[in-house]
Design an enzyme around this catalytic site. Structure first.
Site, PDB file in Angstrom:
ATOM      1  N   HIS A 233       0.850  -1.190   0.000  1.00 52.38           N
ATOM      2  CA  HIS A 233       0.000   0.000   0.000  1.00 52.38           C
ATOM      3  C   HIS A 233       0.885   1.239   0.000  1.00 52.38           C
ATOM      4  O   HIS A 233       2.085   1.151   0.273  1.00 52.38           O
ATOM      5  CB  HIS A 233      -0.880   0.017   1.254  1.00 52.38           C
ATOM      6  CG  HIS A 233      -0.094   0.177   2.532  1.00 52.38           C
ATOM      7  ND1 HIS A 233       0.555  -0.883   3.141  1.00 52.38           N
ATOM      8  CD2 HIS A 233       0.206   1.257   3.288  1.00 52.38           C
ATOM      9  CE1 HIS A 233       1.183  -0.455   4.221  1.00 52.38           C
ATOM     10  NE2 HIS A 233       1.002   0.851   4.332  1.00 52.38           N
ATOM     11  N   ASP A 235       0.834   5.183   1.853  1.00 52.72           N
ATOM     12  CA  ASP A 235       0.151   5.844   2.959  1.00 52.72           C
ATOM     13  C   ASP A 235      -0.552   7.093   2.422  1.00 52.72           C
ATOM     14  O   ASP A 235      -0.062   7.739   1.501  1.00 52.72           O
ATOM     15  CB  ASP A 235       1.158   6.245   4.051  1.00 52.72           C
ATOM     16  CG  ASP A 235       1.752   5.022   4.757  1.00 52.72           C
ATOM     17  OD1 ASP A 235       1.200   3.915   4.607  1.00 52.72           O
ATOM     18  OD2 ASP A 235       2.778   5.185   5.444  1.00 52.72           O
ATOM     19  N   HIS A 290       4.789   0.143  -0.157  1.00 53.70           N
ATOM     20  CA  HIS A 290       5.535  -0.644   0.827  1.00 53.70           C
ATOM     21  C   HIS A 290       4.641  -1.713   1.441  1.00 53.70           C
ATOM     22  O   HIS A 290       3.417  -1.659   1.328  1.00 53.70           O
ATOM     23  CB  HIS A 290       6.158   0.263   1.898  1.00 53.70           C
ATOM     24  CG  HIS A 290       5.166   1.127   2.630  1.00 53.70           C
ATOM     25  ND1 HIS A 290       4.611   2.272   2.096  1.00 53.70           N
ATOM     26  CD2 HIS A 290       4.613   1.004   3.861  1.00 53.70           C
ATOM     27  CE1 HIS A 290       3.778   2.813   2.957  1.00 53.70           C
ATOM     28  NE2 HIS A 290       3.753   2.065   4.047  1.00 53.70           N
ATOM     29  N   ARG A 300       7.564  -9.177  15.391  1.00 51.66           N
ATOM     30  CA  ARG A 300       7.992  -7.860  14.952  1.00 51.66           C
ATOM     31  C   ARG A 300       6.947  -6.826  15.378  1.00 51.66           C
ATOM     32  O   ARG A 300       5.745  -7.098  15.306  1.00 51.66           O
ATOM     33  CB  ARG A 300       8.151  -7.885  13.436  1.00 51.66           C
ATOM     34  CG  ARG A 300       8.528  -6.577  12.846  1.00 51.66           C
ATOM     35  CD  ARG A 300       9.011  -6.703  11.398  1.00 51.66           C
ATOM     36  NE  ARG A 300       9.398  -5.385  10.974  1.00 51.66           N
ATOM     37  CZ  ARG A 300       8.573  -4.495  10.440  1.00 51.66           C
ATOM     38  NH1 ARG A 300       7.317  -4.810  10.199  1.00 51.66           N
ATOM     39  NH2 ARG A 300       8.995  -3.292  10.127  1.00 51.66           N
TER      40      ARG A 300
HETATM   41  C1  LIG Z   1      -4.838   8.322   8.983  1.00 51.26           C
HETATM   42  C2  LIG Z   1      -4.972   7.110   8.452  1.00 51.26           C
HETATM   43  C3  LIG Z   1      -4.027   6.515   7.478  1.00 51.26           C
HETATM   44  C4  LIG Z   1      -4.456   5.052   7.451  1.00 51.26           C
HETATM   45  C5  LIG Z   1      -5.953   5.185   7.573  1.00 51.26           C
HETATM   46  C6  LIG Z   1      -6.068   6.140   8.753  1.00 51.26           C
HETATM   47  C7  LIG Z   1      -5.715   5.385  10.064  1.00 51.26           C
HETATM   48  C8  LIG Z   1      -4.827   4.170   9.848  1.00 51.26           C
HETATM   49  C9  LIG Z   1      -3.836   4.297   8.683  1.00 51.26           C
HETATM   50  C10 LIG Z   1      -3.387   2.947   8.142  1.00 51.26           C
HETATM   51  C11 LIG Z   1      -2.216   2.287   8.901  1.00 51.26           C
HETATM   52  C12 LIG Z   1      -1.872   0.941   8.238  1.00 51.26           C
HETATM   53  C13 LIG Z   1      -1.800   1.043   6.712  1.00 51.26           C
HETATM   54  C14 LIG Z   1      -2.995   1.828   6.146  1.00 51.26           C
HETATM   55  C15 LIG Z   1      -3.027   1.799   4.637  1.00 51.26           C
HETATM   56  C16 LIG Z   1      -4.263   1.297   6.808  1.00 51.26           C
HETATM   57  O1  LIG Z   1      -4.962   0.384   6.463  1.00 51.26           O
HETATM   58  O2  LIG Z   1      -4.471   2.019   7.996  1.00 51.26           O
HETATM   59  C17 LIG Z   1      -2.974   3.230   6.717  1.00 51.26           C
HETATM   60  C18 LIG Z   1      -4.032   4.237   6.221  1.00 51.26           C
HETATM   61  C19 LIG Z   1      -3.547   5.098   5.036  1.00 51.26           C
HETATM   62  O3  LIG Z   1      -2.438   5.634   5.058  1.00 51.26           O
HETATM   63  O4  LIG Z   1      -4.327   5.220   4.095  1.00 51.26           O
HETATM   64  O1  LIG Z   2       5.231  -2.460   9.909  1.00 55.27           O
HETATM   65  C1  LIG Z   2       5.775  -1.877   8.974  1.00 55.27           C
HETATM   66  O2  LIG Z   2       6.966  -1.947   8.757  1.00 55.27           O
HETATM   67  C2  LIG Z   2       4.945  -1.061   8.018  1.00 55.27           C
HETATM   68  C3  LIG Z   2       3.734  -0.433   8.669  1.00 55.27           C
HETATM   69  C4  LIG Z   2       2.988   0.456   7.728  1.00 55.27           C
HETATM   70  O3  LIG Z   2       3.270   0.516   6.555  1.00 55.27           O
HETATM   71  C5  LIG Z   2       1.864   1.284   8.220  1.00 55.27           C
HETATM   72  O4  LIG Z   2       1.488   1.162   9.416  1.00 55.27           O
HETATM   73  O5  LIG Z   2       1.345   2.094   7.415  1.00 55.27           O
HETATM   74 FE   LIG Z   3       2.265   2.166   5.550  1.00 49.67          FE
END
Ligand SMILES: C=C1C[C@]23C[C@H]1CC[C@H]2[C@@]12CCC[C@@](C)(C(=O)O1)[C@H]2[C@@H]3C(=O)O
Ligand SMILES: O=C(O)CCC(=O)C(=O)O
Ligand SMILES: [Fe+2]
Length: 359
Positions: A233, A235, A290, A300
């Site tokens: 994905h 961010d 990533h 981890r």
């Molecule tokens: C502020 C954010 C950014 C979110 C959504 C929301 C809260 C959690 C974040 C994450 C964290 C894990 C990867 C991701 C892809 C997910 O599934 O939740 C992120 C997403 C994004 O960066 O789009």
């Molecule tokens: O755990 C990791 O190394 C990546 C986590 C991540 O990509 C995220 O929380 O958006």
């Molecule tokens: Fe991420």
């Protein structure tokens, strides 16, 4: 009132099967629903980078006089870098790592008391992006925004709460300062200064940013090669600052190299460009794809600080970075709008706000 992050997903429920989480520790074989094949993710085995390859995201010393250019160059070529001498006390990194470990160590029934609701933002559960995949990810997460007190109350007895909330608050403050410093350093390398971004400087007494913390746990896995910790994905942020414990797993994607593992460097932090910074830089900075892989011997943990603008701020390409004869690559968008687009369209979100030039 602008929408706070807590309200972002209110009209966008997604059902996440938190309660079907297996007891990861008891499995000696990977269940089918956790076994990934290229059908589940076309980039699964994309040109895996040979372990001997020396190409990796740069490790940048923030005290180096040329740090701004090094960061700018990393944002353009990789969309990610590691930083040393970032000024965040080691004790605080250890504190947040300890908290993360203690949280995920709780019995699953306890963690589920703080489960994220279908329309909620904070709490315990599987990654939000899980709904876009047919297979389950080998991980569990906990999302925090603002004060974690209400969620932490469901997990721990009173006497732990103050200490844990203090750690989170202090961590958010430190990350905030660092993220803003990194944004300006990288923009400097493009010739963009504070005068060029009005929304960030109009009111110096007001914090124009907001953030979330995502705690991630990737348990030991019986068949790591066939499992996925967190699927590929980008961010949705301006910048994300990641602390990983001393166990490899994070990989970044480069079109020419495939997946490259980011080695843990004790005490350093990983920074990655998010979609909003890609938009702001008119596509010059790369929002890096990533993912996280898992392993058979060590669990981890990672802590992601997801940083973006307050919800009333419209992000659009900095005019200075747009050629006078072309239109900006993207139309303007707020973080809330973007998170909602991402919640429905996932990896297509960026292309949905791209300006398509009619021919
Ligand atoms: C502020 C954010 C950014 C979110 C959504 C929301 C809260 C959690 C974040 C994450 C964290 C894990 C990867 C991701 C892809 C997910 O599934 O939740 C992120 C997403 C994004 O960066 O789009
Ligand atoms: O755990 C990791 O190394 C990546 C986590 C991540 O990509 C995220 O929380 O958006
Ligand atoms: Fe991420």
């Amino acid at each position: 009132m602008p929408t706070m992050l807590t309200d972002v997903f209110r009209g966008h429920p997604i059902h996440l099967p938190h309660s079907h989480q297996p007891d990861f520790t008891s499995l000696s074989e990977l269940p089918d629903s956790y076994t990934w094949t290229p059908k589940d993710d076309p980039l699964l085995d994309a040109a895996p980078c040979p372990p001997a390859a020396s190409e990796n995201i740069p490790l940048i010393d923030l005290n180096h006089p040329d740090a701004a250019n090094q960061i700018g160059s990393a944002c353009r070529t990789w969309g990610a870098f590691q930083i040393a001498n970032h000024g965040v006390p080691l004790e605080l990194l250890q504190g947040i790592e300890f908290l993360t470990g203690s949280l995920f160590q709780l019995p699953v029934q306890r963690k589920l008391k703080a489960a994220r609701s279908d329309t909620g933002f904070s709490g315990y559960g599987v990654a939000r992006i899980s709904s876009f995949f047919n297979k389950q990810m080998w991980s569990e997460g906990f999302t925090i925004t603002g004060s974690p007190l209400n969620d932490f109350r469901k997990l721990w007895p009173q006497h732990h709460l103050k200490n844990y909330c203090d750690i989170v608050e202090e961590y958010e403050e430190q990350m905030q300062t660092l993220a803003s410093k990194l944004m300006w350093l990288s923009l400097t390398s493009l010739g963009v200064s504070e005068e060029d971004i009005k929304w960030a400087t109009a009111n110096p007494d007001l914090n124009w940013a907001q953030s979330a913390l995502q705690l991630n746990h990737y348990p030991v896995c019986p068949e790591p090669d066939r499992a996925m910790g967190l699927a590929a994905h980008t961010d949705s942020t301006l910048l994300t600052i990641l602390h990983q414990n001393n166990t490899a797993g994070l990989q970044v994607f480069r079109d020419d190299l495939g997946w490259v593992t980011v080695p843990p460097v004790p005490g350093s932090l990983v920074v990655n460009v998010g979609d909003l910074f890609h938009i702001l830089s008119n596509g010059l900075f790369k929002s890096v794809l990533h993912r996280a892989r898992v392993n058979q011997t060590r669990s981890r943990f990672s802590v992601a600080f997801l940083w973006g603008p307050q919800s009333d701020i419209k992000i659009s390409p900095v005019p200075k970075l747009v050629s006078p004869v072309e239109s900006p690559l993207y139309r303007s968008v707020t973080w809330t709008e973007y998170l909602r687009t991402k919640a429905t369209h996932f990896n297509e979100a960026l292309s949905m706000i791209r300006n398509h030039i009619d021919e």
